[in-house]
Design a protein around this motif. Structure first.
Motif, PDB file in Angstrom:
ATOM      1  N   ALA A 137       0.805  -1.248  -0.068  1.00 57.07           N
ATOM      2  CA  ALA A 137       0.025  -0.003  -0.004  1.00 57.07           C
ATOM      3  C   ALA A 137       0.750   1.228   0.074  1.00 57.07           C
ATOM      4  N   ALA A 138       2.081   1.307   0.794  1.00 61.23           N
ATOM      5  CA  ALA A 138       2.638   2.371   0.968  1.00 61.23           C
ATOM      6  C   ALA A 138       3.404   2.845  -0.613  1.00 61.23           C
ATOM      7  N   GLU A 141       0.908   4.206  -2.995  1.00 62.85           N
ATOM      8  CA  GLU A 141       0.358   5.552  -2.574  1.00 62.85           C
ATOM      9  C   GLU A 141       1.497   6.431  -2.586  1.00 62.85           C
ATOM     10  N   GLY A 142       2.739   6.125  -3.068  1.00 58.39           N
ATOM     11  CA  GLY A 142       3.934   7.115  -3.611  1.00 58.39           C
ATOM     12  C   GLY A 142       5.119   6.932  -2.769  1.00 58.39           C
ATOM     13  N   ASP A 192       1.084   8.311   7.245  1.00 59.85           N
ATOM     14  CA  ASP A 192       0.075   8.815   6.205  1.00 59.85           C
ATOM     15  C   ASP A 192       0.879   8.974   4.952  1.00 59.85           C
ATOM     16  N   VAL A 193       0.931   8.015   4.069  1.00 58.94           N
ATOM     17  CA  VAL A 193       1.789   8.184   2.919  1.00 58.94           C
ATOM     18  C   VAL A 193       0.982   9.069   1.923  1.00 58.94           C
ATOM     19  N   ALA A 194      -0.250   8.823   1.569  1.00 59.27           N
ATOM     20  CA  ALA A 194      -0.844   9.665   0.464  1.00 59.27           C
ATOM     21  C   ALA A 194      -1.060  10.940   1.036  1.00 59.27           C
ATOM     22  N   ARG A 242       2.267  12.851   0.851  1.00 61.85           N
ATOM     23  CA  ARG A 242       2.804  12.914  -0.520  1.00 61.85           C
ATOM     24  C   ARG A 242       1.931  14.358  -1.073  1.00 61.85           C
ATOM     25  N   GLN A 243       0.832  14.414  -1.088  1.00 63.70           N
ATOM     26  CA  GLN A 243      -0.171  15.447  -1.487  1.00 63.70           C
ATOM     27  C   GLN A 243       0.343  16.831  -1.066  1.00 63.70           C
TER      28      GLN A 243
END
Length: 317
Positions: free
Chosen positions: A57-58, A61-62, A289-291, A294-295
């Protein structure tokens, strides 16, 4: 004025975070704790199946790096060397086989664990306890992998800070470069800068490539909330050391105490701290919280004019 971009990061010959136009961009280091007692419950993955799913998942998500730890940072039951190796090394081998492009980091202060992790495919040793085991950086140098140099104010592994004090700062290296008068709160800044500079120089002397040495002010470790907040203000001085700066801000106590919130509710505060640190030159963000992280980093990059908007349509038709 926009602060200069942070130093480039290279791990085992792979440059991390090179964006369009050759600009070095911040990257996310995801967290998988092979424990049952880490402070943030959603990051506990004692069982192999959920841990492997979290790694996939990580990556989706980038995340560019996955940081794997086998021992809770804070106080808790003793975990010996053999048990720590058993928790992290087979998992690193499996992730390396299934996700070959995901860079791997091991969160440990023990050279024995670091050596086994490197053999399993780790690209980076995240020494969060500031060289407590002096042989750890020698392992990194001999293997040609990266190492994170951290600052704990002399605290021993798995201990909490207690009435930590740093003498008033002398200004100069940090204060004057911002055009500000001498700040008595810069005692912690100067201690961190000196410690990280010395540790980074030793890492290079041990054979670690300079672009593979990261420096981490290590918020919360050996520090109170006031210290951690001040170090966040001084991110540009940390980047001025010339090594990629790692920030481990995610849901930490200084965020919780600043906002009076438990770990589950600390994401907005974490993202605010992340954006500030990224603006001032930090390069790697260790995050639960990767996503979302990243944002936040992509938004900072767009404001810094280092990346275009993904879909700039408003007012164009």
């Amino acid at each position: 004025m926009i602060p200069p971009a942070g130093a480039p990061l290279v791990l085992r010959g792979r440059e991390v975070g090179r964006g369009p136009g050759g600009v070095s961009r911040p990257v996310v280091m995801a967290i998988v704790n092979r424990t049952s007692d880490s402070f943030y419950a959603p990051a506990r993955f004692a069982d192999d199946g959920p841990a492997l799913a979290a790694a996939h998942a990580a990556w989706a998500e980038g995340a560019a790096i996955l940081d794997v730890g086998g021992v809770r940072a804070g106080t808790g039951p003793e975990v010996g060397v053999a048990e720590e190796i058993d928790r992290v090394v087979p998992f690193l081998e499996r992730v390396r086989a299934e996700l070959p492009d995901l860079l791997l980091s091991v969160d440990t202060w023990r050279s024995e664990v670091a050596r086994a992790a490197v053999r399993a495919g780790a690209d980076l040793i995240n020494d969060t306890w500031a060289g407590h085991d002096p042989a750890l950086v020698e392992v990194a140098g001999a293997a040609g992998v990266g190492v994170v140099c951290s600052h704990t104010g002399g605290a021993r592994p798995r201990t909490d800070p207690w009435r930590v004090e740093y003498p008033p700062g002398a200004g100069g290296a940090d204060g004057t470069q911002h055009g500000t008068p001498e700040d008595p709160r810069d005692g912690v800044t100067q201690d961190v800068l000196t410690t990280l500079r010395d540790a980074a120089e030793r890492a290079v002397a041990c054979g670690v490539p300079p672009s593979s040495v990261l420096v981490d002010p290590t918020h919360d470790f050996g520090k109170n909330t006031w210290h951690s907040l001040h170090l966040l203000r001084r991110t540009e001085a940390l980047a001025g050391l010339g090594f990629p700066v790692l920030m481990a801000l995610s849901r930490k106590d200084f965020v919780g105490e600043t906002l009076d919130l438990p770990p589950a509710d600390r994401l907005p505060g974490t993202l605010a701290a992340t954006a500030l640190a990224a603006w001032h030159g930090a390069r790697v963000f260790r995050a639960h919280d990767v996503a979302a992280t990243r944002q936040a980093l992509e938004m900072v990059a767009a404001v810094r004019d280092e990346a275009p908007p993904r879909a700039a349509l408003r007012g164009m038709a």
